[in-house]
Design a protein around this motif. Structure first.
Motif, PDB file in Angstrom:
ATOM      1  N   THR A  90      33.537 -52.652  10.745  1.00 23.72           N
ATOM      2  CA  THR A  90      34.430 -52.102   9.729  1.00 23.72           C
ATOM      3  C   THR A  90      35.659 -51.480  10.368  1.00 23.72           C
ATOM      4  O   THR A  90      36.772 -51.595   9.839  1.00 23.72           O
ATOM      5  CB  THR A  90      33.687 -51.068   8.873  1.00 23.72           C
ATOM      6  OG1 THR A  90      32.489 -51.662   8.353  1.00 23.72           O
ATOM      7  CG2 THR A  90      34.539 -50.598   7.714  1.00 23.72           C
ATOM      8  N   THR A  91      35.481 -50.830  11.522  1.00 28.30           N
ATOM      9  CA  THR A  91      36.625 -50.284  12.248  1.00 28.30           C
ATOM     10  C   THR A  91      37.571 -51.405  12.658  1.00 28.30           C
ATOM     11  O   THR A  91      38.794 -51.313  12.480  1.00 28.30           O
ATOM     12  CB  THR A  91      36.154 -49.526  13.497  1.00 28.30           C
ATOM     13  OG1 THR A  91      35.329 -48.430  13.103  1.00 28.30           O
ATOM     14  CG2 THR A  91      37.336 -49.000  14.300  1.00 28.30           C
ATOM     15  N   ALA A 197      29.920 -59.400  11.686  1.00 23.70           N
ATOM     16  CA  ALA A 197      29.135 -58.212  12.032  1.00 23.70           C
ATOM     17  C   ALA A 197      27.749 -58.558  12.559  1.00 23.70           C
ATOM     18  O   ALA A 197      27.248 -57.909  13.485  1.00 23.70           O
ATOM     19  CB  ALA A 197      29.023 -57.295  10.810  1.00 23.70           C
ATOM     20  N   HIS A 198      27.103 -59.580  11.991  1.00 23.39           N
ATOM     21  CA  HIS A 198      25.718 -59.902  12.350  1.00 23.39           C
ATOM     22  C   HIS A 198      25.591 -61.010  13.394  1.00 23.39           C
ATOM     23  O   HIS A 198      24.478 -61.362  13.765  1.00 23.39           O
ATOM     24  CB  HIS A 198      24.948 -60.334  11.097  1.00 23.39           C
ATOM     25  CG  HIS A 198      24.624 -59.221  10.162  1.00 23.39           C
ATOM     26  ND1 HIS A 198      23.496 -58.449  10.285  1.00 23.39           N
ATOM     27  CD2 HIS A 198      25.302 -58.733   9.095  1.00 23.39           C
ATOM     28  CE1 HIS A 198      23.480 -57.537   9.320  1.00 23.39           C
ATOM     29  NE2 HIS A 198      24.567 -57.689   8.591  1.00 23.39           N
ATOM     30  N   TRP A 215      38.798 -61.499  14.841  1.00 23.83           N
ATOM     31  CA  TRP A 215      37.343 -61.723  14.764  1.00 23.83           C
ATOM     32  C   TRP A 215      36.681 -60.444  15.238  1.00 23.83           C
ATOM     33  O   TRP A 215      37.072 -59.877  16.270  1.00 23.83           O
ATOM     34  CB  TRP A 215      36.943 -62.897  15.654  1.00 23.83           C
ATOM     35  CG  TRP A 215      35.482 -63.261  15.640  1.00 23.83           C
ATOM     36  CD1 TRP A 215      34.899 -64.279  14.957  1.00 23.83           C
ATOM     37  CD2 TRP A 215      34.408 -62.638  16.382  1.00 23.83           C
ATOM     38  NE1 TRP A 215      33.538 -64.323  15.197  1.00 23.83           N
ATOM     39  CE2 TRP A 215      33.223 -63.327  16.079  1.00 23.83           C
ATOM     40  CE3 TRP A 215      34.350 -61.551  17.263  1.00 23.83           C
ATOM     41  CZ2 TRP A 215      31.985 -62.967  16.620  1.00 23.83           C
ATOM     42  CZ3 TRP A 215      33.122 -61.191  17.802  1.00 23.83           C
ATOM     43  CH2 TRP A 215      31.949 -61.897  17.483  1.00 23.83           C
ATOM     44  N   VAL A 216      35.682 -59.972  14.508  1.00 17.97           N
ATOM     45  CA  VAL A 216      35.007 -58.744  14.917  1.00 17.97           C
ATOM     46  C   VAL A 216      33.512 -58.863  14.680  1.00 17.97           C
ATOM     47  O   VAL A 216      33.072 -59.377  13.649  1.00 17.97           O
ATOM     48  CB  VAL A 216      35.584 -57.511  14.176  1.00 17.97           C
ATOM     49  CG1 VAL A 216      35.377 -57.598  12.664  1.00 17.97           C
ATOM     50  CG2 VAL A 216      35.008 -56.214  14.738  1.00 17.97           C
ATOM     51  N   ALA A 230      31.044 -52.627  19.165  1.00 17.29           N
ATOM     52  CA  ALA A 230      31.504 -53.868  18.548  1.00 17.29           C
ATOM     53  C   ALA A 230      32.672 -54.400  19.355  1.00 17.29           C
ATOM     54  O   ALA A 230      33.286 -53.670  20.142  1.00 17.29           O
ATOM     55  CB  ALA A 230      31.916 -53.638  17.095  1.00 17.29           C
ATOM     56  N   LEU A 231      32.994 -55.673  19.158  1.00 18.45           N
ATOM     57  CA  LEU A 231      34.130 -56.283  19.839  1.00 18.45           C
ATOM     58  C   LEU A 231      35.099 -56.843  18.809  1.00 18.45           C
ATOM     59  O   LEU A 231      34.697 -57.582  17.902  1.00 18.45           O
ATOM     60  CB  LEU A 231      33.676 -57.408  20.772  1.00 18.45           C
ATOM     61  CG  LEU A 231      34.779 -57.913  21.716  1.00 18.45           C
ATOM     62  CD1 LEU A 231      34.893 -56.971  22.917  1.00 18.45           C
ATOM     63  CD2 LEU A 231      34.508 -59.334  22.186  1.00 18.45           C
ATOM     64  N   LEU A 232      36.361 -56.469  18.961  1.00 21.49           N
ATOM     65  CA  LEU A 232      37.445 -57.010  18.147  1.00 21.49           C
ATOM     66  C   LEU A 232      38.244 -57.971  19.019  1.00 21.49           C
ATOM     67  O   LEU A 232      38.767 -57.582  20.067  1.00 21.49           O
ATOM     68  CB  LEU A 232      38.355 -55.888  17.639  1.00 21.49           C
ATOM     69  CG  LEU A 232      39.667 -56.317  16.967  1.00 21.49           C
ATOM     70  CD1 LEU A 232      39.397 -57.071  15.664  1.00 21.49           C
ATOM     71  CD2 LEU A 232      40.556 -55.100  16.705  1.00 21.49           C
TER      72      LEU A 232
END
Length: 393
Positions: A90-91, A197-198, A215-216, A230-232
């Motif tokens: 979400t970030t 996310a998943h 893409w995140v 997480a990776l953005l």
């Protein structure tokens, strides 16, 4: 509707976790579960900080973050120079939304499978710009061709300034052909944000091959990282336009350092993430994926049969380790009702699940991870019908 044969357990896998043995934890998809070895790796990092905070934050932290980012990006097939570690999907979605210029005649296009918090972020961003959010409806069980066709038809060249699409949806556990969707949007120069996310740790992915603008994906759901990892990944044309949510000392360094370096934020989840990937590889990632997908399919079938569900939605990819069981009509049709039912199941059956309201119907989402066993789904299937019957009275 017979259930498929459940998979054999992966030897020793259940001992890697500190989950309460008195609870059937069938909801890995919401917050994950961190292996004990990864917990200890993160605790060692916390101990290192507290032994000398100044040294930790001022001597080599940047290099350690870069090393971690490169490790994670390589696992996901993403360009490390265009990637940034962030707290969660979400970030990353909010960062992407704030990087796209919007005016009053513009719109952001979502699907009705979009994650709730991402949809809220899109509405807030549009409200501030005077733009609008529009939603395209995609039926459960839609084919890839139908998904691409519907999204293509919903695009409005010149007005649609961003398309947000899930790679694997949260509430409905459906995979989407994001590479084809991205190509369709790019025909009209419309940028695409893929909410994955998943995906990390559950599905094989080559982020660069998708060619999305943004893409995140979370590492703390299926890749055994501590929560807050997480990776953005951002395509080259957008990297100079990325602004962090908070300005800090590395602002002038530009993306990705300006996003990653946020003062005294807790970096220990990120630095422990490679230990999570090591755990995944040690178990055997192919074996983990096969086990989890087969066990999720087994759970869907036994619970679906117990509830006499007429249709059990397929996820679109055989390796998906979350499955949906539609609840009886009239149950959990709104988010508050879904939350209340989830809590009731937890309190009465000592089973943790996800219950979502989607399209005016209640959906029970079952996850499967290496610590789960077939008998947990069997017991749940035996007890759930009576609980639902009593709950409706």
């Amino acid at each position: 509707m017979s259930a498929p044969e459940p998979p054999a357990p992966i030897p020793g896998a259940r001992l890697l976790f500190s989950l309460d043995p008195g609870v059937s934890y069938l909801n890995h998809g919401s917050f994950g579960a961190v292996p004990i070895g990864v917990q200890r790796a993160q605790q060692r990092l916390r101990d290192e900080i507290e032994s000398n905070p100044l040294r930790f934050f001022t001597q080599g932290l940047g290099d350690r973050i870069i090393h971690t980012r490169r490790h994670v990006a390589a696992f996901l097939g993403a360009d490390p120079e265009g990637s940034a570690l962030v707290a969660n999907a979400t970030t990353g979605a909010s960062i992407a939304l704030n990087s796209v210029r919007l005016e009053s005649a513009d719109e952001v296009l979502l699907t009705d499978h979009s994650y709730g918090a991402v949809a809220i972020a899109a509405r807030r961003r549009c409200r501030r710009a005077g733009a609008t959010v529009r939603t395209v409806t995609l039926p459960l069980g839609a084919t890839d061709a139908e998904v691409v066709s519907r999204i293509r038809a919903a695009l409005r060249p010149g007005r649609t300034k961003l398309l947000i699409v899930d790679q694997l949806s949260s509430a409905t556990a459906m995979t989407f052909p994001v590479r084809e969707i991205t190509a369709a949007a790019h025909e009209h120069d419309i940028p695409v944000l893929v909410d994955a996310a998943h995906v990390p740790g559950m599905l094989p992915v080559d982020v660069d091959a998708i060619r999305a603008d943004f893409w995140v994906g979370n590492l703390h759901k299926w890749a055994f990282a501590p929560r807050g990892t997480a990776l953005l990944a951002v395509a080259p044309p957008w990297r100079r336009k990325i602004e962090p949510p908070v300005v800090s000392w590395d602002q002038e360094e530009g993306y990705p350092q300006s996003v990653e370096h946020q003062g005294t934020v807790d970096h220990t989840p990120w630095l422990a993430a490679p230990t999570g990937l090591f755990t995944l590889r040690t178990l055997g990632w192919d074996e983990v994926r096969a086990h989890n997908a087969a066990l999720a399919a087994y759970g869907q079938r036994v619970v679906g049969a117990a509830l006499e569900a007429r249709e059990l939605p397929e996820p679109g990819d055989t390796e998906v380790s979350m499955r949906i069981v539609p609840l009886p009509a009239g149950l959990a049709t709104t988010p508050p009702e879904a939350q209340a039912l989830r809590q009731h199941i937890s309190d009465k059956l000592a089973v943790e699940t996800a219950v979502n309201a989607w399209g005016g119907r209640g959906l029970l989402r079952l996850s499967a991870q290496v610590y789960n066993r077939p008998d947990e789904y069997d017991r749940f299937a035996e007890r759930l019908p009576q609980l639902l019957h009593d709950y409706r009275r």
